[in-house]
Design an enzyme around this catalytic site. Structure first.
Site, mmCIF file in Angstrom:
data_model
loop_
_atom_site.group_PDB
_atom_site.id
_atom_site.type_symbol
_atom_site.label_atom_id
_atom_site.label_comp_id
_atom_site.label_asym_id
_atom_site.label_seq_id
_atom_site.Cartn_x
_atom_site.Cartn_y
_atom_site.Cartn_z
ATOM 1 N N TYR A 59 -15.909 12.757 21.030
ATOM 2 C CA TYR A 59 -14.503 12.404 21.474
ATOM 3 C C TYR A 59 -13.765 11.810 19.948
ATOM 4 O O TYR A 59 -13.090 12.243 18.987
ATOM 5 C CB TYR A 59 -14.482 11.165 22.145
ATOM 6 C CG TYR A 59 -12.453 11.400 22.303
ATOM 7 C CD1 TYR A 59 -11.534 12.287 22.902
ATOM 8 C CD2 TYR A 59 -11.691 10.325 21.943
ATOM 9 C CE1 TYR A 59 -10.398 12.335 23.070
ATOM 10 C CE2 TYR A 59 -9.954 10.255 22.089
ATOM 11 C CZ TYR A 59 -9.584 11.560 22.507
ATOM 12 O OH TYR A 59 -8.891 11.448 22.481
ATOM 13 N N GLU A 119 1.287 -1.281 0.106
ATOM 14 C CA GLU A 119 -0.382 0.327 -0.034
ATOM 15 C C GLU A 119 0.483 1.269 -0.036
ATOM 16 O O GLU A 119 0.481 2.088 0.091
ATOM 17 C CB GLU A 119 -0.775 0.185 1.308
ATOM 18 C CG GLU A 119 -1.812 -1.309 1.624
ATOM 19 C CD GLU A 119 -2.909 -1.394 0.437
ATOM 20 O OE1 GLU A 119 -2.623 -0.505 -0.295
ATOM 21 O OE2 GLU A 119 -4.058 -2.455 0.590
HETATM 22 O O1 LIG Z 1 -4.646 -5.798 2.784
HETATM 23 C C1 LIG Z 1 -4.121 -5.901 2.248
HETATM 24 O O2 LIG Z 1 -3.484 -7.058 1.700
HETATM 25 C C2 LIG Z 1 -2.857 -4.738 2.753
HETATM 26 O O3 LIG Z 1 -3.920 -3.791 2.308
HETATM 27 C C3 LIG Z 1 -2.537 -5.321 4.129
HETATM 28 O O4 LIG Z 1 -2.554 -4.932 5.388
HETATM 29 C C4 LIG Z 1 -1.203 -5.665 4.125
HETATM 30 O O5 LIG Z 1 -0.352 -5.742 2.718
HETATM 31 P P1 LIG Z 1 1.352 -5.176 3.685
HETATM 32 O O6 LIG Z 1 1.488 -4.316 4.268
HETATM 33 O O7 LIG Z 1 2.183 -4.910 1.638
HETATM 34 O O8 LIG Z 1 1.716 -6.629 4.538
HETATM 35 ZN ZN ZN Z 2 -5.562 -4.212 4.527
#
Ligand SMILES: O=C(O)[C@@H](O)C(=O)COP(=O)(O)O
Ligand code: ZN
Length: 220
Positions: A130, A84
């Site tokens: 909050y 990401e």
């Molecule tokens: O959901 C997904 O595959 C990604 O958004 C995630 O949360 C984990 O991906 P990486 O940071 O590449 O391990």
């Molecule tokens: Zn994710």
């Protein structure tokens, strides 16, 4: 766990690496994300970023292996960055004052992201002051596969107006002025999602539009 309240830009890169690992461990130990899900990034004073590596557990991060990305988006150190990375970068592009981004698969937030009849402009009701102060409006980003450029581009469209968004059938992405800011807002989002699900079917009295407007005015 205690976090020092210091401006992020005044911290050394090695201190930021340590903080990412501490925050990741805290989130993981408290069940806010699981397996190797979720990712964290922080901005560096030179315009680059530190990001968690792909396929790494947030509960077991190594400061030396945190990925380093330069200001042009090149991977220049550490393990391969989160899939990401581009999504994190569009958040920074659209929100120039933000210095950290947190994405989790926190269970109650994900559950809300899968509901059929939610308001796509604002997924959660204003249950507490909050929540309004930390999160505010929470738009739903239409479903795109994780790591896909189309997901980042869909986030980009909303990020100039919203520091927190909910990815459909996936989870929250939250930007903050510091890592603790982004983390606290993500936690507040998760707790409010939990309250929302607990209260479904109950006659509920959310804050009135006037109360919400007053809180927004105070925090602007
Ligand atoms: O959901 C997904 O595959 C990604 O958004 C995630 O949360 C984990 O991906 P990486 O940071 O590449 O391990
Ligand atoms: Zn994710």
């Amino acid at each position: 766990m205690e976090f020092a309240r210091v401006s992020q830009t005044s911290q050394t890169e090695s201190a930021l690496r340590e903080r990412i690992c501490k925050c990741g461990a805290s989130l993981f130990q408290r069940g806010l994300t699981f397996g190797s899900t979720g990712n964290i990034s922080v901005g560096l004073p030179d315009g680059g970023w530190l990001m968690t590596p792909t396929n790494a557990s947030l509960g077991d991060l190594d400061p030396a292996k945190i990925s380093k990305i330069d200001a042009s988006g090149n991977h220049v150190g550490g393990d391969k960055p989160t899939k990401e990375a581009f999504l994190h970068r569009v958040m920074y592009k659209q929100r120039p004052t933000c210095e950290a981004v947190v994405h989790l698969h926190s269970t109650h937030s994900v559950a809300v992201s899968c509901l059929h009849h939610i308001d796509h402009h604002d997924c959660l009701p204003p249950l507490t002051a909050y929540y309004i102060m930390r999160v505010g409006k929470l738009p739903l980003v239409p479903y795109h596969p994780p790591g896909d450029e189309s997901l980042a581009l869909a986030v980009e469209k909303l990020a100039d107006k919203h520091h927190a968004v909910l990815l459909a059938n996936h989870g929250p992405v939250v930007a903050g002025k510091s890592l603790e800011d982004a983390m606290y807002a993500t936690e507040e989002l998760e707790e409010t999602a939990k309250l929302f699900l607990m209260l479904r079917g109950e006659a509920t009295r959310p804050l009135t539009p006037e109360q919400v407007a007053e809180l927004r005015k105070r925090n602007s």
